[in-house]
Motif scaffolding. Structure first.
Motif, mmCIF file in Angstrom:
data_model
loop_
_atom_site.group_PDB
_atom_site.id
_atom_site.type_symbol
_atom_site.label_atom_id
_atom_site.label_comp_id
_atom_site.label_asym_id
_atom_site.label_seq_id
_atom_site.Cartn_x
_atom_site.Cartn_y
_atom_site.Cartn_z
ATOM 1 N N ASN A 47 6.208 -4.804 -5.755
ATOM 2 C CA ASN A 47 7.482 -4.508 -6.389
ATOM 3 C C ASN A 47 7.392 -3.376 -7.404
ATOM 4 O OD1 ASN A 47 9.660 -6.500 -5.388
ATOM 5 N ND2 ASN A 47 7.830 -7.759 -5.629
ATOM 6 N N GLN A 48 6.198 -3.116 -7.917
ATOM 7 C CA GLN A 48 5.986 -1.879 -8.665
ATOM 8 C C GLN A 48 6.188 -0.679 -7.743
ATOM 9 O OE1 GLN A 48 2.098 -1.714 -10.617
ATOM 10 N NE2 GLN A 48 3.145 -1.432 -12.552
ATOM 11 N N ILE B 31 6.048 6.495 5.749
ATOM 12 C CA ILE B 31 7.469 6.257 6.022
ATOM 13 C C ILE B 31 8.313 7.378 5.422
ATOM 14 C CG2 ILE B 31 9.425 4.737 5.501
ATOM 15 C CD1 ILE B 31 7.410 2.383 5.598
ATOM 16 N N SER B 32 7.976 7.771 4.192
ATOM 17 C CA SER B 32 8.711 8.849 3.521
ATOM 18 C C SER B 32 8.612 10.155 4.302
ATOM 19 C CB SER B 32 8.170 9.049 2.106
ATOM 20 O OG SER B 32 8.842 10.096 1.450
ATOM 21 N N HIS C 127 8.793 2.427 -7.837
ATOM 22 C CA HIS C 127 8.220 3.781 -7.859
ATOM 23 C C HIS C 127 8.820 4.663 -6.760
ATOM 24 C CE1 HIS C 127 5.194 6.895 -8.560
ATOM 25 N NE2 HIS C 127 5.046 6.966 -7.256
ATOM 26 N N TYR C 128 9.070 4.066 -5.584
ATOM 27 C CA TYR C 128 9.572 4.835 -4.442
ATOM 28 C C TYR C 128 11.095 4.738 -4.298
ATOM 29 C CZ TYR C 128 4.899 5.818 -2.639
ATOM 30 O OH TYR C 128 3.611 6.283 -2.470
ATOM 31 N N GLN C 129 11.755 4.102 -5.238
ATOM 32 C CA GLN C 129 13.198 3.891 -5.105
ATOM 33 C C GLN C 129 13.962 5.201 -4.942
ATOM 34 O OE1 GLN C 129 15.052 1.841 -8.401
ATOM 35 N NE2 GLN C 129 16.972 1.553 -7.288
ATOM 36 N N LYS C 130 13.653 6.169 -5.768
ATOM 37 C CA LYS C 130 14.367 7.446 -5.699
ATOM 38 C C LYS C 130 13.948 8.250 -4.465
ATOM 39 C CE LYS C 130 15.491 11.585 -8.408
ATOM 40 N NZ LYS C 130 15.291 12.301 -9.696
ATOM 41 N N GLU C 131 12.637 8.304 -4.216
ATOM 42 C CA GLU C 131 12.130 9.110 -3.105
ATOM 43 C C GLU C 131 12.673 8.648 -1.761
ATOM 44 O OE1 GLU C 131 7.781 9.986 -1.019
ATOM 45 O OE2 GLU C 131 7.889 9.586 -3.162
ATOM 46 N N ASN D 54 0.830 -1.207 0.000
ATOM 47 C CA ASN D 54 0.000 0.000 0.000
ATOM 48 C C ASN D 54 0.865 1.257 0.000
ATOM 49 O OD1 ASN D 54 -2.996 -0.591 0.204
ATOM 50 N ND2 ASN D 54 -2.185 -2.007 1.742
ATOM 51 N N LYS D 55 0.589 2.130 -0.955
ATOM 52 C CA LYS D 55 1.388 3.350 -1.074
ATOM 53 C C LYS D 55 1.244 4.253 0.148
ATOM 54 C CE LYS D 55 1.548 3.632 -6.116
ATOM 55 N NZ LYS D 55 1.227 4.438 -7.321
#
Length: 263
Positions: A154-155, A106-107, A159-163, A99-100
């Protein structure tokens, strides 16, 4: 991770030291979440509040404010958890990726504390058929629904790899290198000479002739982004589809009978 000097939460209600902290926090803050396959997540507000309250109490982190928990309170609790387990604390949960809203929370926390806490976010990815096989073999999960869970999670990881500045690591490489990643990326040496990763479950899906799930093209394409290319199973034909439907029908009938017994 404990072999590299990391501490993990002492008292948890879930398997393998998983706290589900952020998933519960997301429910308490009433943020949107999609249902995971054959999981209690997402919790209702009441269930999440009860579970997180028990967790913070058992770990001597304080108490939640009944009825109106804020982001600030959630973040303060997590900061106390980190302080309690310093200097090296590890939190893990594959459920957080699905869930985004979990990842957004967390971000937000990392953004607020990046100057006073040294964060390292590791995204551990595993071959989809290894994950799906494990769920099917141990709990008779519906392979198609569990595949969707792997795909979505894993999508989100990409998607959040950079952030989140995520270091993506393949489970298979981690096991093969037996901790070299920890030494290379985190400059850590194991505290035990007996340290090793278990490799016995790596490719069981390749050798079990009772298993024949075929991945969708979308999942194969996503898996290829992580360097995976082998997607053939020993039992890959129409007979598997019939067997698959019969297995899940039996599982659902048993679940229905258990529900009726409880009622």
């Amino acid at each position: 991770m404990q072999d590299f000097g990391f501490k993990m939460t002492k008292k948890v209600r879930h398997h393998e030291n998983e706290t589900l902290f952020w998933a519960k926090a997301t429910s308490i803050l009433r943020l949107p979440q999609q249902k995971l396959h054959r999981s209690k997540l997402p919790y209702s507000y009441d269930k999440a509040f009860e579970s997180l309250q028990k967790f913070v109490s058992e770990n001597e982190l304080g108490n939640l404010t009944s009825g109106n928990v804020t982001r600030e309170e959630i973040f303060n609790l997590y900061s106390r958890l980190i302080q309690q387990n310093q200097p090296r604390f590890v939190e893990k949960s594959p459920h957080h990726l699905f869930n985004k809203s979990n990842l957004d929370l967390i971000s937000e926390y990392i953004s607020l504390h990046k100057n006073d806490i040294d964060f390292k976010v590791i995204g551990l990815v595993r071959h989809p058929l290894s994950v799906i096989y494990s769920g099917w073999d141990r709990w008779k999960f519906d392979c198609r629904l569990f595949e969707n869970e792997w795909y979505t999670s894993n999508q989100n990881l990409l998607h959040y790899q950079k952030e989140l500045d995520i270091e993506i690591v393949r489970y298979e490489d981690l096991v093969a290198e037996n901790g070299a990643f920890m030494q290379e990326k985190l400059n850590l040496e194991p505290v035990s000479n007996n340290f090793h990763f278990r490799s016995s479950s790596l490719y069981k899906w390749k050798t079990d002739d009772k298993f024949g799930h075929e991945l969708s093209d979308e999942t194969k394409q996503l898996a290829a982004n992580f360097g995976y290319s082998d997607f053939e199973t020993p039992y890959n034909n129409l007979s598997w589809k019939i067997k698959e439907m019969a297995t899940y029908a039996g599982v659902e009938i048993k679940r229905l009978l258990r529900s009726n017994d409880v009622a």
